[in-house]
Enzyme design. Structure first.
Site, PDB file in Angstrom:
ATOM      1  N   MET A  65       4.294  37.764  62.337  1.00 26.99           N
ATOM      2  CA  MET A  65       3.990  37.700  63.761  1.00 26.99           C
ATOM      3  C   MET A  65       5.177  37.173  64.578  1.00 26.99           C
ATOM      4  O   MET A  65       6.143  36.647  64.033  1.00 26.99           O
ATOM      5  CB  MET A  65       2.765  36.818  63.992  1.00 26.99           C
ATOM      6  CG  MET A  65       1.490  37.363  63.366  1.00 26.99           C
ATOM      7  SD  MET A  65       0.058  36.301  63.623  1.00 26.99           S
ATOM      8  CE  MET A  65      -0.175  36.429  65.399  1.00 26.99           C
ATOM      9  N   HIS A  66       5.069  37.336  65.882  1.00 28.24           N
ATOM     10  CA  HIS A  66       5.907  36.670  66.895  1.00 28.24           C
ATOM     11  C   HIS A  66       7.324  37.214  67.047  1.00 28.24           C
ATOM     12  O   HIS A  66       8.029  36.834  67.979  1.00 28.24           O
ATOM     13  CB  HIS A  66       6.022  35.161  66.627  1.00 28.24           C
ATOM     14  CG  HIS A  66       4.741  34.475  66.311  1.00 28.24           C
ATOM     15  ND1 HIS A  66       3.637  34.550  67.127  1.00 28.24           N
ATOM     16  CD2 HIS A  66       4.384  33.694  65.261  1.00 28.24           C
ATOM     17  CE1 HIS A  66       2.659  33.829  66.596  1.00 28.24           C
ATOM     18  NE2 HIS A  66       3.076  33.312  65.462  1.00 28.24           N
ATOM     19  N   ASP A  89      -0.219  39.177  60.276  1.00 36.14           N
ATOM     20  CA  ASP A  89      -0.390  38.925  58.845  1.00 36.14           C
ATOM     21  C   ASP A  89      -1.577  38.025  58.518  1.00 36.14           C
ATOM     22  O   ASP A  89      -2.302  38.278  57.546  1.00 36.14           O
ATOM     23  CB  ASP A  89       0.899  38.372  58.228  1.00 36.14           C
ATOM     24  CG  ASP A  89       1.486  37.191  58.990  1.00 36.14           C
ATOM     25  OD1 ASP A  89       0.865  36.689  59.946  1.00 36.14           O
ATOM     26  OD2 ASP A  89       2.594  36.754  58.608  1.00 36.14           O
TER      27      ASP A  89
END
Length: 484
Positions: free
Chosen positions: A79-80, A235
């Protein structure tokens, strides 16, 4: 057959399941992380494509007939990450990853704007996507001026797979641009970082179709062109789908590169002051909360590199019987920490070392330090209104029974070990691909695996672990006071 693709930090996993959700096989492609400066963590997005090609080639070579029968694809990803593309879909710079802390100044500035916590339900952490774009604007203005699209890592793979700019709620909730309660982009928050909604991908739920496989790739891989690609999930939400952690009160503890204590919720329950993440789940009308440790198995891997011993060798030296804490404490803040401190500058430490503190003592301290970091997350979840009665263990670190005993005793919660099988993010992604392709009931598909064993807290060591946790809690302010 249904294909799950999981883009992790260290590699891409391709997992194939059949209509009954039996695992047929998997393939892998490796990735490296670049750390050009302290606190930086980057990857070249083109390497994700190469690793994905390697994983699929690996899987297809082992199971050619089954692979040819793929009818749906699901995506999961780290992520991110800030993946920046120009108007011609060319990558503008290496992707700034989830564990990159360079944008701590920008994150603090955005977090000081009350609109961010009010609309996203979260602190603006340095690892989130929005402050990374603010950092690029401040430090690489020529790059920022060319940004036509901002994609999360798995959605860059989707662009390659389908040609479409699309994302879904669970991953997008970690950007600091999503109105998490309303499950849509906030033009107000985008504007606060000098961006517009046209620079974002369109949004669907993780169970919905989000593009179709391009003919070129379909021909190369020998599967049908137009095969639906599901929205997928970040995830952790994908792992939750794989574990069946989709109903209120269900929870798992994930011992991966980072560590996560994840609890599913049937309602939006934000409490940003606790430093708990409150995100959309991959299933419609569901949310989740999670405490996040930035260095879980990464802490053991770091010790492995220092000692020259494999992680499995280190843990095997401790034996099977849980030991009382020795007085040596470890803070696992190798990349800073999220829950509960939201501190990108703090760093890890050993305290209480003595001449007799050999390698096994250091290993024990590392395992306990990560367990106590999970206890921090548990306390933060309680503050945010979530009560847990047990957790299920997932992730590579969960292969260590000793570590799970330490976690159960630190949390004072039973830890369930699922029956043998692959129930991680790639499996969750494959389940989402199945749902998107068939229209099956998400709750029926995302069922929990059978529990193979349960590790109960060690009652005899409960007091010793409680004392060690209190020492651990006292160390953060002490270390911060001398390193700030």
């Amino acid at each position: 057959m249904y294909l799950g693709l999981d883009l992790g930090t260290s590699g891409v996993k391709a997992l194939l399941i059949d209509a009954g959700q039996g695992v047929i096989g998997s393939g892998h492609g490796t990735l490296d992380v670049s750390r050009p400066h302290p606190g930086w963590s980057e990857q070249d997005p083109l390497h994700w494509i190469r690793a994905c090609e390697d994983a699929i080639a690996d899987l297809k070579a082992a199971h050619p007939g089954q692979f040819a029968a793929v009818k749906g694809i699901g995506l999961s990803g780290q992520m991110h990450g800030a993946t920046l593309l120009d108007a011609a879909d060319q990558v503008l710079r290496p992707c700034i990853l989830w564990n990159d802390t360079r944008s701590h100044v920008e994150a603090a500035a955005l977090d000081a704007d009350p609109r961010f916590r009010a609309l996203t339900g979260n602190i603006v952490f340095p690892g989130f996507t929005a402050p990374k774009l603010a950092w690029v604007k401040n430090n690489e203005p020529a790059v920022f001026a060319k940004v036509a699209k901002v994609l999360l890592p798995k959605d860059f793979l989707r662009l390659w797979l389908t040609g479409d700019y699309m994302s879904e709620m669970s991953d997008s909730a970690g950007t600091s641009w999503l109105d998490v309660g309303k499950r849509r982009w906030s033009s107000e928050l985008l504007a606060a970082t000098s961006l517009e909604e046209k620079q974002m991908p369109s949004l669907v739920e993780g169970t919905e179709k989000a593009g179709a496989l391009r003919a070129e790739l379909a021909s190369r891989w020998g599967i049908a062109a137009g095969t639906p690609v599901a929205g997928g999930a970040g995830d952790n939400a994908a792992s939750a789908c794989g574990m069946g952690t989709v109903g209120a009160g269900h929870a798992f503890v994930s011992l991966g590169t980072s560590g996560v204590l994840f609890a599913a919720n049937a309602a939006y329950l934000p409490n940003p002051a606790s430093a708990v993440h409150t995100f959309c789940h991959a299933l419609p009308n569901t949310w989740h909360q999670m405490g996040v440790i930035l260095s879980a198995t990464d802490s053991l891997n770091w010790l492995s590199e220092i000692t020259g011993k494999g992680a499995g060798e280190l843990t095997s030296e401790l034996g099977e019987t849980l030991k009382a804490p020795t007085g040596v404490s470890f803070l696992p803040y190798l990349s800073g920490e999220r829950t509960p401190h939201n501190d990108s500058a703090i760093r890890g430490s050993f305290t209480g070392l003595a001449h007799e503190s050999g390698r096994p003592v250091l290993t024990q301290a590392v395992l306990e330090g990560v367990a106590f970091a999970f206890r921090d997350s548990l306390e933060a979840l309680k503050t945010a209104g979530t009560t847990l009665t047990r957790v299920t263990a997932v992730g590579g670190g969960s292969r260590s029974r000793y570590w799970l005993k330490a976690i159960a005793t630190a949390l004072q919660l039973p830890v369930d070990i699922p029956a043998d099988g692959d129930f991680g993010a790639a499996f969750g992604a494959a389940r989402l691909g199945l749902i998107a392709a068939t229209g099956a009931d998400p709750l029926a598909v995302c069922s929990a695996p059978r529990t193979d064993a349960t590790i109960e807290p060690d009652a005899a060591l409960g007091g010793a672990f409680a004392d060690a946790y209190h020492r651990y809690r006292a160390l953060y302010p002490a270390i911060k006071a001398v390193t700030a």
